[in-house]
Design an enzyme around this catalytic site. Sequence first.
Site, PDB file in Angstrom:
ATOM      1  N   SER A 205      18.463  14.983  28.863  1.00  0.00           N
ATOM      2  CA  SER A 205      19.505  15.875  29.370  1.00  0.00           C
ATOM      3  C   SER A 205      20.853  15.346  28.900  1.00  0.00           C
ATOM      4  O   SER A 205      20.982  14.177  28.531  1.00  0.00           O
ATOM      5  CB  SER A 205      19.457  15.892  30.900  1.00  0.00           C
ATOM      6  OG  SER A 205      20.614  16.486  31.457  1.00  0.00           O
TER       7      SER A 205
ATOM      8  N   TYR B 159      19.432  12.852  39.514  1.00  0.00           N
ATOM      9  CA  TYR B 159      19.034  13.449  38.235  1.00  0.00           C
ATOM     10  C   TYR B 159      19.612  12.657  37.070  1.00  0.00           C
ATOM     11  O   TYR B 159      18.904  12.339  36.100  1.00  0.00           O
ATOM     12  CB  TYR B 159      19.516  14.901  38.195  1.00  0.00           C
ATOM     13  CG  TYR B 159      19.117  15.676  36.969  1.00  0.00           C
ATOM     14  CD1 TYR B 159      17.836  16.211  36.842  1.00  0.00           C
ATOM     15  CD2 TYR B 159      20.025  15.906  35.942  1.00  0.00           C
ATOM     16  CE1 TYR B 159      17.473  16.949  35.719  1.00  0.00           C
ATOM     17  CE2 TYR B 159      19.677  16.639  34.823  1.00  0.00           C
ATOM     18  CZ  TYR B 159      18.399  17.162  34.719  1.00  0.00           C
ATOM     19  OH  TYR B 159      18.049  17.885  33.602  1.00  0.00           O
TER      20      TYR B 159
END
Length: 266
Positions: free
Chosen positions: A147, A160
């Site tokens: 990501s 995250y």
Amino acid sequence: MDVMKSFSLEGKVAWVTGARYGIGFAIVCAFYRAGAKVVFNARSQDKVDKALEDYKAAGVEAKGYVCDVTDEQQVQETVARISREVGSVDILVNNAGMIKRIPMTEMSAEDFRTVIDTDLNAPFICSKAVIPQMIQKGHGKIINICSMMSELGRETVSAYAAAKGGLKMLTRNICSEYGKYNIQCNGIGPGYIATQQTAPLRERQADGSRHPFDSFIVAKTPAERWGDVADLEGPAVFLASDASNFVNGQILYVDGGILAYIGRQP
């Protein structure tokens, strides 16, 4: 070597986790069209069956398994079944993931662990399960879906970002440990991708203007648009194919240029 043939996945067995929809679904479809035998997993038979219907509608022959990728025993059993029924895994894509948008000081340790378990522990468990087969075969490809949060922080995504930053380093460490066995482990870092999950953030407002977050992302992206799942298909096939045999431990950011861009001057 025929350069075009080097991108073929003909005869390869590819397992993509979290591939019922979105990015994982697109990668399965791309792999199938490149010649691979494709398999995926979901946590329940109902979810597997629904995904199989969607793949059939897309003209893709896929095989689904019920498996929770955070459960090491289930993963080991699933890998054994895939080996018996389809063939040993040549390509693993660790795509399954989750996010909890909660300010850090309001987030429970349990919620933090849940995100880490899915986004970081599961790729470790799945990679650990297939690497012995890859060593035995003398080749293998592992692709971790990282990501932009592997590089950047943002409010409300502490768990995250921690997981995706860890996944970046797990990618590099798998390369370091197992590159000598002709196993390549790389990551793909998607930018902001237009999916069903992000659709509400892209809806026009009542006055016809963009959603504020939509405007923010478009302004931050040199391409001046959201990505499409199709934008990830080519990079995924490249990293899964012989064309990337000397590419290892890298994160390929498919983000329209966000990470390269400081933003417009006010």
